[in-house]
Design an enzyme around this catalytic site. Structure first.
Site, short mmCIF file in Angstrom:
data_model
loop_
_atom_site.label_atom_id
_atom_site.label_comp_id
_atom_site.label_asym_id
_atom_site.label_seq_id
_atom_site.Cartn_x
_atom_site.Cartn_y
_atom_site.Cartn_z
N HIS A 1 -7.08 0.39 -6.11
CA HIS A 1 -5.95 -0.24 -6.69
C HIS A 1 -4.89 1.10 -6.94
O HIS A 1 -4.13 1.00 -7.61
CB HIS A 1 -6.10 -0.92 -7.59
CG HIS A 1 -6.98 -2.01 -7.36
ND1 HIS A 1 -7.62 -2.79 -8.72
CD2 HIS A 1 -7.24 -2.72 -6.24
CE1 HIS A 1 -8.24 -3.79 -8.02
NE2 HIS A 1 -8.30 -3.77 -6.83
N HIS B 1 -6.13 -6.91 -10.11
CA HIS B 1 -6.45 -6.21 -8.78
C HIS B 1 -5.10 -6.61 -8.06
O HIS B 1 -4.08 -7.23 -8.48
CB HIS B 1 -7.54 -7.21 -7.74
CG HIS B 1 -8.76 -6.99 -8.39
ND1 HIS B 1 -9.78 -6.55 -7.74
CD2 HIS B 1 -9.11 -7.30 -9.90
CE1 HIS B 1 -10.96 -6.44 -8.74
NE2 HIS B 1 -10.62 -6.82 -9.84
C1 LIG Z 1 -11.22 -2.02 0.50
C2 LIG Z 1 -10.40 -2.66 -0.28
C3 LIG Z 1 -10.58 -3.61 -1.33
C4 LIG Z 1 -9.55 -4.12 -1.97
N1 LIG Z 1 -9.89 -5.22 -2.72
C5 LIG Z 1 -9.02 -6.19 -3.40
C6 LIG Z 1 -9.13 -7.16 -4.15
O1 LIG Z 1 -10.31 -7.74 -3.93
N2 LIG Z 1 -8.24 -7.69 -4.55
C7 LIG Z 1 -6.95 -7.22 -4.88
O2 LIG Z 1 -5.96 -7.79 -5.43
N3 LIG Z 1 -6.63 -5.91 -4.32
C8 LIG Z 1 -7.60 -5.31 -3.58
N4 LIG Z 1 -7.43 -4.20 -3.04
C9 LIG Z 1 -6.05 -3.77 -3.03
C10 LIG Z 1 -4.75 -4.33 -2.24
O3 LIG Z 1 -5.42 -4.84 -0.76
C11 LIG Z 1 -3.81 -3.23 -2.04
O4 LIG Z 1 -3.36 -2.60 -3.08
C12 LIG Z 1 -2.66 -3.85 -1.01
O5 LIG Z 1 -2.96 -4.78 -0.03
C13 LIG Z 1 -1.75 -2.90 -0.54
O6 LIG Z 1 -0.66 -3.42 0.18
P1 LIG Z 1 0.35 -2.41 0.64
O7 LIG Z 1 1.43 -3.42 1.38
O8 LIG Z 1 0.83 -1.41 -0.24
O9 LIG Z 1 -0.39 -1.62 1.84
P2 LIG Z 1 -1.26 -1.98 3.00
O10 LIG Z 1 -1.56 -3.41 2.92
O11 LIG Z 1 -2.55 -0.99 3.03
O12 LIG Z 1 -0.09 -1.94 4.16
C14 LIG Z 1 -0.01 -0.68 4.76
C15 LIG Z 1 0.24 -0.73 6.21
O13 LIG Z 1 0.84 0.34 6.82
C16 LIG Z 1 0.19 0.51 8.14
N5 LIG Z 1 0.70 1.98 8.28
C17 LIG Z 1 0.46 3.17 7.35
N6 LIG Z 1 1.05 4.29 7.92
C18 LIG Z 1 1.82 3.81 9.17
C19 LIG Z 1 2.57 4.30 9.82
N7 LIG Z 1 2.67 5.84 9.70
N8 LIG Z 1 3.11 3.71 10.83
C20 LIG Z 1 2.99 2.65 11.05
N9 LIG Z 1 2.02 1.78 10.26
C21 LIG Z 1 1.67 2.43 9.26
C22 LIG Z 1 -1.25 0.49 7.76
O14 LIG Z 1 -1.93 0.69 8.92
C23 LIG Z 1 -1.28 -0.85 7.18
O15 LIG Z 1 -1.27 -1.85 7.89
C24 LIG Z 1 -8.36 -3.64 -2.12
C25 LIG Z 1 -8.06 -2.43 -1.08
C26 LIG Z 1 -8.89 -1.79 -0.25
C27 LIG Z 1 -8.38 -1.11 0.54
#
Ligand SMILES: Cc1cc2nc3c(=O)[nH]c(=O)nc-3n(C[C@H](O)[C@H](O)[C@H](O)COP(=O)(O)OP(=O)(O)OC[C@H]3O[C@@H](n4cnc5c(N)ncnc54)[C@H](O)[C@@H]3O)c2cc1C
Length: 584
Positions: free
Chosen positions: A492, A536
């Site tokens: 997280h 989470h």
């Molecule tokens: C293994 C795991 C388990 C988790 N379990 C939970 C849970 O049970 N419950 C919960 O609430 N949260 C959980 N989390 C946390 C939660 O999923 C994340 O905090 C949240 O999804 C993050 O969202 P985001 O939009 O910030 O990033 P992300 O959803 O990670 O999205 C970023 C996206 O940008 C893309 N990207 C990155 N760099 C580039 C680039 N240079 N060019 C183009 N695309 C790019 C990536 O490929 C990705 O698709 C977990 C996370 C993980 C990894």
């Protein structure tokens, strides 16, 4: 339309370019394309989520880390953990981390969002004002099999027509659960909490998950479904990495950044630049958004010049102050038998044929949300890092069997980590330091969690069940070494491009998620979160992105020709903005 490679993308003008089709980026792309006048390009580094069984089946979640759907990050040796490194998975696929995560659905505490409002000076981030977004993104579902769930959740705090499916597990209470709930009736320190997502989570509650009809509900399945993909104003470009953002040209005194440099994810030196006519949004996640900013010369001048990168915007907070939730398991030997092992072949077959059986759930355990008691000795020389008296310090989720216990998650760490560049090469992983246990509070608080569990298991419900501790006594130095040797991430991290007050010298973004000192560029993802919620993080990201989409929509009139704007639109925009910010 979905394009598999940079070379296949036709030449077209876009109003918005969104970098990262993850949790936040999918929401923003979906919401902006609701307006047929906007054209949107969504750029995702990873592959498509569609047709990948492991991304659909909740029971296969643990098989995803370390695959092509993961960025496969590892931290630097952690000084607080005797030099241990930690694997830090991040989603590398449409839907991002929501496509590979543990599906636990928790919004955190009302106090957390009030802290966002306080830190940013924007009441629009307060619990009261963001609560409609929490309901908007959610579609509450009956559990698989339709068992009676009365008294296991609060229908008033859920949404029923949104995009993200949320449900309780299919399995009714088992004898171990009955003991847990009995404890809430016997020990007043541990009350029953009807719903952890009410904003007031303290107590023991049933765990809710982003699962619907036995399938994972991700930002990709919820927001980039077939009808959304079919919108003529949305192009999705896969397997393509944004390497930098570039100045589109000076506009008055402010940098105008709406141009993005793209490269095939497979690497190489080929680059293509595209410019959004209205805005560029980085939603590449807590690790990659700051990486892109720093590669572009937006960050700490000293760090950038050490790597030979010319600073275009000196924002020292980029990549800094990253908190994360750490987890440590504490166990007792118990008078119980192990549950029968899952027959994985049969479970998968059952899931495929009828969307039923053990593979329809992932985390089954009940969760206790607790504060460290106000009379604890910890408060003699530590200040309280929580957001308020209704926010928990600790999350404990239980597991029964011959090795009974709970995973202790520290929700309010004082330690902070960072993301910095290892190189100016965009394909080199950045340097990730979670900074675990670098502040004394954190180990003390985990010890408080172990003490709390001792009190919990001392209740009458556990007589004859809990036998003897397996893990070290929290009152001994062995406990500290045990924690340093075992603690790991619960995935997280937040805050690497955090919002702060308009005009503040700290932070990276203004309260409307625009990069300070620049025009045309926003960052919307977990990194934008200014205070780590006590839960989470995916729900917080959904909520953040839903509001961000509205903020973007309400500001768009500002990018119309300055002349027309000043005569006709600006007065109207001011009224619209005022209405959105203060009256809605
Ligand atoms: C293994 C795991 C388990 C988790 N379990 C939970 C849970 O049970 N419950 C919960 O609430 N949260 C959980 N989390 C946390 C939660 O999923 C994340 O905090 C949240 O999804 C993050 O969202 P985001 O939009 O910030 O990033 P992300 O959803 O990670 O999205 C970023 C996206 O940008 C893309 N990207 C990155 N760099 C580039 C680039 N240079 N060019 C183009 N695309 C790019 C990536 O490929 C990705 O698709 C977990 C996370 C993980 C990894």
């Amino acid at each position: 339309k979905v394009y598999d490679s940079l070379t296949s993308l036709p030449s077209r003008n876009y109003d918005f370019i969104i970098v990262g089709g993850g949790n936040a980026g999918a929401v923003i792309s979906s919401r902006l394309t609701e307006n047929s006048r906007f054209t949107i390009l969504l750029v995702e580094a990873g592959p498509d989520n569609e047709g990948v069984l492991e991304l659909q089946v909740p029971g296969l979640q643990t098989s995803l880390n370390g695959t092509r759907y993961d960025w496969n990050y590892t931290t630097v040796p952690q000084t607080g953990l005797n030099g241990r490194t930690i694997d830090l998975p991040r989603g590398h696929v449409l839907g991002g981390s929501s496509s590979i995560n543990g599906m636990v659905y928790t919004r955190g505490a009302a106090d957390d969002y009030d802290a966002w409002a306080r830190i940013t000076g924007d009441p629009g981030w307060s619990w009261k004002r963001i609560f409609p977004y929490a309901k908007k993104h959610e579609r509450w579902m009956a559990p698989v099999g339709g068992r009676n769930i009365t008294g296991q959740y609060d229908p008033k705090v859920h949404g029923y027509s949104g995009n993200t499916h949320v449900s309780l597990r299919q399995t009714p209470a088992e004898p171990f659960d009955e003991r847990l709930f009995q404890t809430t009736r016997e020990l007043p320190e541990f009350p029953f909490s009807l719903d952890p997502n009410s904003g007031y989570p303290l107590g023991l509650s049933w765990t809710q998950s982003t699962i619907g009809n036995g399938e994972r509900s991700s930002a990709a399945t919820g927001y980039l479904s077939a009808p959304v993909r079919a919108r003529p104003n949305l192009d999705i470009l896969l397997n393509t990495q944004a390497t930098r953002v570039l100045s589109t040209g000076p506009l008055g005194k402010q940098l105008d950044i709406r141009t993005v440099e793209l490269a095939p994810r497979s690497g190489g030196t080929a680059r293509k630049t595209l410019t959004a006519s209205k805005e560029l949004v980085l939603s590449a996640g807590v690790i990659n958004s700051p990486q892109i900013l720093m590669l572009s010369g937006i960050g700490d001048r000293e760090h950038l010049s050490a790597l030979g990168i010319k600073t275009i915007l000196d924002l020292p907070a980029v990549g800094k102050d990253m908190p994360d939730h750490a987890i440590n398991v504490v166990l007792w030997a118990a008078n119980d038998t192990a549950p029968p092992p899952i027959d994985h072949v049969a479970a998968l077959e059952e899931w495929k044929t009828s969307r039923s059986g053990p593979y329809t759930e992932h985390r089954r355990m009940q969760t206790l949300w607790s504060r460290i008691p106000s009379n604890s000795s910890i408060w003699q020389n530590e200040t309280d890092p929580s957001s308020g008296k209704n926010a928990p310090h600790l999350e404990l989720y239980f597991a029964g069997g011959p090795r009974t216990g709970a995973a202790i998650i520290l929700l309010t760490p004082k330690s902070r980590g960072s993301v910095s560049l290892a190189s100016s090469d965009p394909f080199t992983h950045p340097v990730i330091d979670l900074g675990y246990l670098t502040r004394p509070f954190d180990l003390k608080a985990i010890r408080e969690g172990a003490r709390l569990l001792q009190r919990f298991f001392s209740g009458p419900a556990w007589t004859g069940y809990v036998l003897a501790p397996i893990t070290p006594d929290p009152e001994t130095p062995a406990f500290d070494e045990f924690v340093r040797g075992r603690i790991t991430t619960v995935f997280h991290p937040t805050g690497t491009t955090a919002m702060s007050r308009r005009g503040a010298k700290t932070g990276v973004l203004d309260p409307d998620l625009k990069v300070k000192g620049a025009k045309g560029l926003r960052v919307v993802d977990a990194g934008s979160i200014p205070f780590l919620p006590a839960g989470h993080t995916q729900a917080a990201v959904y909520i953040l992105a839903e509001r961000a989409a509205d903020l973007i929509k309400s500001c768009v009139v500002e990018s119309i020709s300055p002349c027309i704007r000043s005569i006709f639109i600006q007065p109207l925009a001011r009224i619209t903005k005022y209405r959105t910010e203060w009256l809605s």
